[in-house]
Design a protein around this motif. Structure first.
Motif, short mmCIF file in Angstrom:
data_model
loop_
_atom_site.label_atom_id
_atom_site.label_comp_id
_atom_site.label_asym_id
_atom_site.label_seq_id
_atom_site.Cartn_x
_atom_site.Cartn_y
_atom_site.Cartn_z
N ASP A 221 -3.67 4.59 9.33
CA ASP A 221 -4.48 4.36 8.14
C ASP A 221 -3.95 5.17 6.97
O ASP A 221 -3.58 6.34 7.11
CB ASP A 221 -5.93 4.75 8.45
N SER A 222 -3.94 4.59 5.78
CA SER A 222 -3.44 5.28 4.58
C SER A 222 -4.53 5.94 3.78
O SER A 222 -4.24 6.66 2.81
CB SER A 222 -2.70 4.27 3.69
N GLU A 223 -5.80 5.73 4.11
CA GLU A 223 -6.90 6.15 3.25
C GLU A 223 -7.33 7.61 3.38
O GLU A 223 -7.79 8.20 2.40
CB GLU A 223 -8.11 5.23 3.46
N PRO A 224 -7.21 8.27 4.55
CA PRO A 224 -7.61 9.69 4.61
C PRO A 224 -6.80 10.54 3.64
O PRO A 224 -5.67 10.23 3.29
CB PRO A 224 -7.31 10.08 6.07
N ARG A 225 -7.38 11.65 3.21
CA ARG A 225 -6.73 12.56 2.27
C ARG A 225 -5.46 13.14 2.87
O ARG A 225 -5.43 13.51 4.04
CB ARG A 225 -7.71 13.68 1.92
N LEU A 226 -4.39 13.22 2.06
CA LEU A 226 -3.08 13.73 2.49
C LEU A 226 -2.60 13.02 3.74
O LEU A 226 -2.04 13.64 4.67
CB LEU A 226 -3.15 15.25 2.73
N ALA A 227 -2.79 11.72 3.78
CA ALA A 227 -2.50 10.96 5.00
C ALA A 227 -1.03 11.05 5.40
O ALA A 227 -0.71 11.23 6.58
CB ALA A 227 -2.89 9.49 4.78
N ARG A 228 -0.12 10.97 4.42
CA ARG A 228 1.31 11.02 4.76
C ARG A 228 1.68 12.36 5.42
O ARG A 228 2.35 12.40 6.45
CB ARG A 228 2.15 10.82 3.49
N THR A 229 1.25 13.46 4.80
CA THR A 229 1.58 14.80 5.33
C THR A 229 0.96 15.01 6.71
O THR A 229 1.61 15.50 7.64
CB THR A 229 1.08 15.88 4.37
N ARG A 230 -0.30 14.66 6.85
CA ARG A 230 -0.99 14.85 8.14
C ARG A 230 -0.34 14.01 9.23
O ARG A 230 -0.23 14.45 10.39
CB ARG A 230 -2.46 14.48 7.99
N LEU A 231 0.12 12.83 8.87
CA LEU A 231 0.73 11.94 9.84
C LEU A 231 2.04 12.51 10.37
O LEU A 231 2.29 12.54 11.58
CB LEU A 231 0.96 10.58 9.20
#
Length: 525
Positions: free
Chosen positions: A419-429
């Motif tokens: 999912d792309s919607e959570p905050r800082l999604a790219r970094t957390r992923l």
């Protein structure tokens, strides 16, 4: 601590004073051969060259474990604990090394490397591990025998090496020794020498099963009565499979396919429609379905075909719902939309050097730099994911480096969404992928269902099914077809070590006798 140090010295003195005639010619040579890991790199090369897929995975994990253990030993442990080497006055001159090591005695780097390589190999295959373990034990023992380590140094090195090998499982889980379960054993025709089997051979799908025999040669060696139709660059695979299926039906036999997962998927669709059993000969690069079924080598499939051993497995069906006259597609392994195909492509290029989980994290970071999320609906609800992965059956491990299935008839779809919607999604992923915790991240969702509806796909550029990119409708429903496909599989898991020896003998016979002649009726096809 003083009592342990004294015990250590007494044990060292007893080994130094010992006179083991059988050990002298072997242990010093083993100790020197293991310098800089040369013995283990050579062992890995032999495993990869003469063994099957399991041997290659074992060699790769062994080398990766060795690298991790060497890094931990030589850059951390030896510089943290400074221990003087034992006095070698009591060690006979004939045993001593020509050049005495000068680094810290604790822990033994040779023992750590030996244990790491042997444990790594054993994690993939207990049989290959049993072949390597005595050599590793000899290397570890040799370090005390030649007078450069105390026994406790060696024991610590063994523990460190085994721990490094076990740690690789966090990022690259070993494939189970047994194939995926499919308890529904079904009747299939036994075809002695392959009589009644019609095989479509896609020789361009992979590199072939070995350096001596081509795929066609090995098929003819194992199943001389089988009919083989070779698929060339100008042929239509679908038309060739239809022709092979009609011929197999005339013979009351079975359809066979030799190729990668894309070819196998196309053959499975034809076999299921015509109610024919399918014989899968792994001829691609990855062969995911063949490995899950339990036919990693040609010999496995040939044995099952001649004995009539088969199982029933699930098929998945992606059917359009937009009212247009588009054909539904079947898939054996996976279906995906979004960035997953590009992610897999980049990961596979990196995983031989980094291992599966680190390669997945690096590939994910690179893909996420430029990708944009999709605006789609999943089961009627709006979502903005980067990708949607659907597996035919539940995959392991969690996260986005799925490697294998434990069942082939569970009736479930394994749905994973980033999912792309959570905050800082790219970094957390990316952080979750690097630490091997993607399965527990809030950015990634995983659920098992029996049916899935995807809609508003008109802006989705990449859609892939079993490794093949295709154009899908704007909305579709993915369903399961329980037990829809009959696949040949041996009733008992076969011994790869013995199989490789028999394959080498068959190759030698083939070279002595020359190529197998093609029967006139087959040449006329």
């Amino acid at each position: 601590m003083g009592h342990l140090a004294e015990l250590d010295k007494r044990l060292f003195a007893r080994v130094a004073a010992g006179r083991l005639r059988a050990a002298h010619p072997v242990l010093p040579k083993l100790s020197r051969a293991a310098n800089h890991g040369l013995l283990w790199f050579g062992s890995a090369a032999v495993l990869a060259a003469v063994g099957g897929r399991t041997a290659r995975r074992a060699a790769l994990r062994g080398v990766g474990s060795l690298a991790a253990a060497s890094l931990a030993t030589n850059t951390v442990a030896k510089w943290t604990i400074d221990r003087r080497r034992p006095a070698i006055d009591a060690v006979p001159l004939i045993r001593r090394l020509g050049h005495q090591p000068w680094t810290s005695s604790f822990p033994s780097g040779h023992a750590a490397s030996a244990a790491a390589f042997a444990t790594g190999v054993a994690l993939e295959s207990s049989r290959y591990g049993a072949l390597v373990a005595p050599v590793a034990a000899g290397v570890a023992a040799s370090r005390v025998y030649v007078g450069v380590h105390y026994p406790s140094d060696v024991l610590a090195g063994i523990a460190l090496g085994a721990g490094a090998a076990a740690l690789t499982c966090r990022w690259w889980p070993p494939r189970p020794a047994t194939p995926a379960q499919a308890p529904r054993h079904v009747s299939a025709p036994a075809l002695p020498e392959g009589r009644g089997l019609v095989v479509v051979l896609n020789s361009s799908a992979g590199t072939g099963p070995g350096p001596v025999l081509t795929a066609a040669d090995q098929l003819r060696s194992l199943l001389p009565a089988a009919e083989i139709l070779e698929y060339g660059p100008d042929d239509d695979l679908g038309a060739l499979l239809d022709r092979a299926a009609r011929r197999a039906a005339e013979l009351d036999g079975a359809l066979g396919v030799c190729g990668g997962d894309g070819s196998v998927n196309a053959a499975a669709e034809v076999a299921a429609e015509r109610a024919l059993p399918l014989a899968v000969f792994p001829g691609g690069t990855l062969n995911h379905f063949a490995l899950d079924v339990g036919v990693p080598d040609f010999e496995d499939t040939a044995h099952a075909v001649t004995h009539g051993d088969a199982i029933a497995v699930d098929l998945a069906l992606a059917a359009p719902t937009d009212g247009r006259s588009r054909r539904a597609v079947h898939f054996l392994n996976t279906f995906s939309i979004g960035i997953y195909p590009e992610l897999v492509h980049r990961r596979e290029r990196l995983e031989k050097r980094l291992g599966k989980w680190p390669a997945a994290a690096v590939a994910l970071a690179r893909v996420l730099r430029t990708c944009e999320p999709m605006d789609i609906e999943i089961n009627g609800r709006p979502h903005r994911p980067w990708l949607v992965f659907v597996g035919n059956g539940q995959y392991s491990p969690e996260g986005f480096a799925p490697a294998y299935r434990t069942r082939l008839d569970d009736g479930l779809l394994d749905v994973r969404v980033i999912d792309s919607e959570p905050r800082l999604a790219r970094t957390r992923l990316v952080l979750a992928a690097l630490t091997g915790t993607l399965g527990r991240s809030h950015v990634a969702t995983s659920v098992q269902v029996r049916r899935l509806r995807l809609s508003k796909l008109h802006d989705v550029e990449v859609r892939a099914q079993d490794g093949e990119v295709f154009r899908a409708p704007d909305s579709l429903v993915i369903d399961k077809l329980p037990g829809a496909l009959t696949v040949y599989r041996p009733a008992v898991v076969r011994n790869e070590v013995l199989q490789r020896a028999r394959a080498a003998a068959a190759a030698a016979r083939h070279l002595r006798s020359g190529p197998t002649p093609v029967p006139p009726e087959r040449a006329a096809d």
